[in-house]
Design a protein around this motif. Structure first.
Motif, PDB file in Angstrom:
ATOM      1  N   LEU A  26       0.821  -1.136   0.199  1.00 41.06           N
ATOM      2  CA  LEU A  26       0.416  -0.053  -0.091  1.00 41.06           C
ATOM      3  C   LEU A  26       1.018   1.196  -0.014  1.00 41.06           C
ATOM      4  N   LEU A  27       2.189   1.215   0.962  1.00 39.16           N
ATOM      5  CA  LEU A  27       2.835   1.812   0.382  1.00 39.16           C
ATOM      6  C   LEU A  27       3.835   2.116  -0.679  1.00 39.16           C
ATOM      7  N   PHE A  38       5.546  12.197   5.131  1.00 41.83           N
ATOM      8  CA  PHE A  38       5.231  10.815   5.781  1.00 41.83           C
ATOM      9  C   PHE A  38       3.861  11.528   6.188  1.00 41.83           C
ATOM     10  N   GLY A  39       3.006  12.528   6.842  1.00 37.43           N
ATOM     11  CA  GLY A  39       2.070  13.133   7.453  1.00 37.43           C
ATOM     12  C   GLY A  39       1.002  12.336   6.111  1.00 37.43           C
ATOM     13  N   GLN A  40       1.549  13.303   4.726  1.00 36.30           N
ATOM     14  CA  GLN A  40       0.180  12.752   3.366  1.00 36.30           C
ATOM     15  C   GLN A  40      -0.180  11.427   3.678  1.00 36.30           C
ATOM     16  N   LEU A  41       1.143  10.361   4.280  1.00 37.89           N
ATOM     17  CA  LEU A  41       1.513   9.202   3.773  1.00 37.89           C
ATOM     18  C   LEU A  41      -0.107   8.764   4.439  1.00 37.89           C
ATOM     19  N   ARG A  42       0.088   9.538   6.173  1.00 39.27           N
ATOM     20  CA  ARG A  42      -0.491   8.519   6.698  1.00 39.27           C
ATOM     21  C   ARG A  42      -1.648   9.028   7.136  1.00 39.27           C
ATOM     22  N   ARG A  43      -2.278   9.802   6.342  1.00 39.87           N
ATOM     23  CA  ARG A  43      -3.472  10.456   5.864  1.00 39.87           C
ATOM     24  C   ARG A  43      -4.040   9.319   4.823  1.00 39.87           C
ATOM     25  N   GLU A  44      -3.362   9.081   3.821  1.00 43.29           N
ATOM     26  CA  GLU A  44      -3.307   8.208   2.976  1.00 43.29           C
ATOM     27  C   GLU A  44      -3.669   6.672   3.288  1.00 43.29           C
ATOM     28  N   LEU A  45      -3.237   6.308   4.488  1.00 45.23           N
ATOM     29  CA  LEU A  45      -3.317   4.764   5.038  1.00 45.23           C
ATOM     30  C   LEU A  45      -3.594   5.236   6.712  1.00 45.23           C
ATOM     31  N   PRO A  46      -4.894   5.437   6.957  1.00 45.83           N
ATOM     32  CA  PRO A  46      -5.416   6.197   8.212  1.00 45.83           C
ATOM     33  C   PRO A  46      -5.420   4.966   9.165  1.00 45.83           C
TER      34      PRO A  46
END
Length: 125
Positions: A26-27, A38-46
């Motif tokens: 998924l990453l 990092f924050g964008q990835l965190r939002r895309e993979l909540p």
């Protein structure tokens, strides 16, 4: 970055060693859309925790799949992107994604049988 003690048995063994884990593919998919912070990835993979996200990114970076770029600015800025090796791995995963999309309905129908723990989570201790 698995700490293997011996050589790979075949190419699939090598590939699965790199993408093993719940979040790595998924990453790769998210980073295929372009560089992400990092924050964008965190939002895309909540559903991923910060700890696991950081760990998975470190492993992918150590394996040469992800590039981490630190920008010299205040506040600090870090972006993650796919390397050439990472992009080629993503290309190799595309047929697997197509297979999943083609069979998603039947896979969702059998999910409760394959994952009974999802229906009845364990009682808290």
């Amino acid at each position: 970055m698995s700490g293997r003690k011996g050589p790979y048995e075949c190419g699939l063994d090598a590939a699965v060693d790199i993408i093993g884990g719940k979040w790595k593919v998924l990453l790769l998919w998210a980073l295929a859309q372009g560089p992400r912070r990092f924050g964008q990835l965190r939002r895309e993979l909540p559903k991923i925790s910060e700890k696991v996200l950081a760990q998975q990114l470190r492993e992918l970076e150590a394996d040469g799949i992800v590039h981490r770029e630190v920008f010299d600015q205040v506040p600090p800025k870090v972006e993650y992107s796919l390397t050439g090796l990472g992009a080629s791995l993503n290309d190799a995963l595309a047929p697997l994604g197509a297979w999943g999309r083609l069979h998603m309905a039947s896979l969702e129908a059998t999910y409760p049988r394959r994952h009974p723990e999802a229906q009845h989570p364990p009682d808290p201790v």
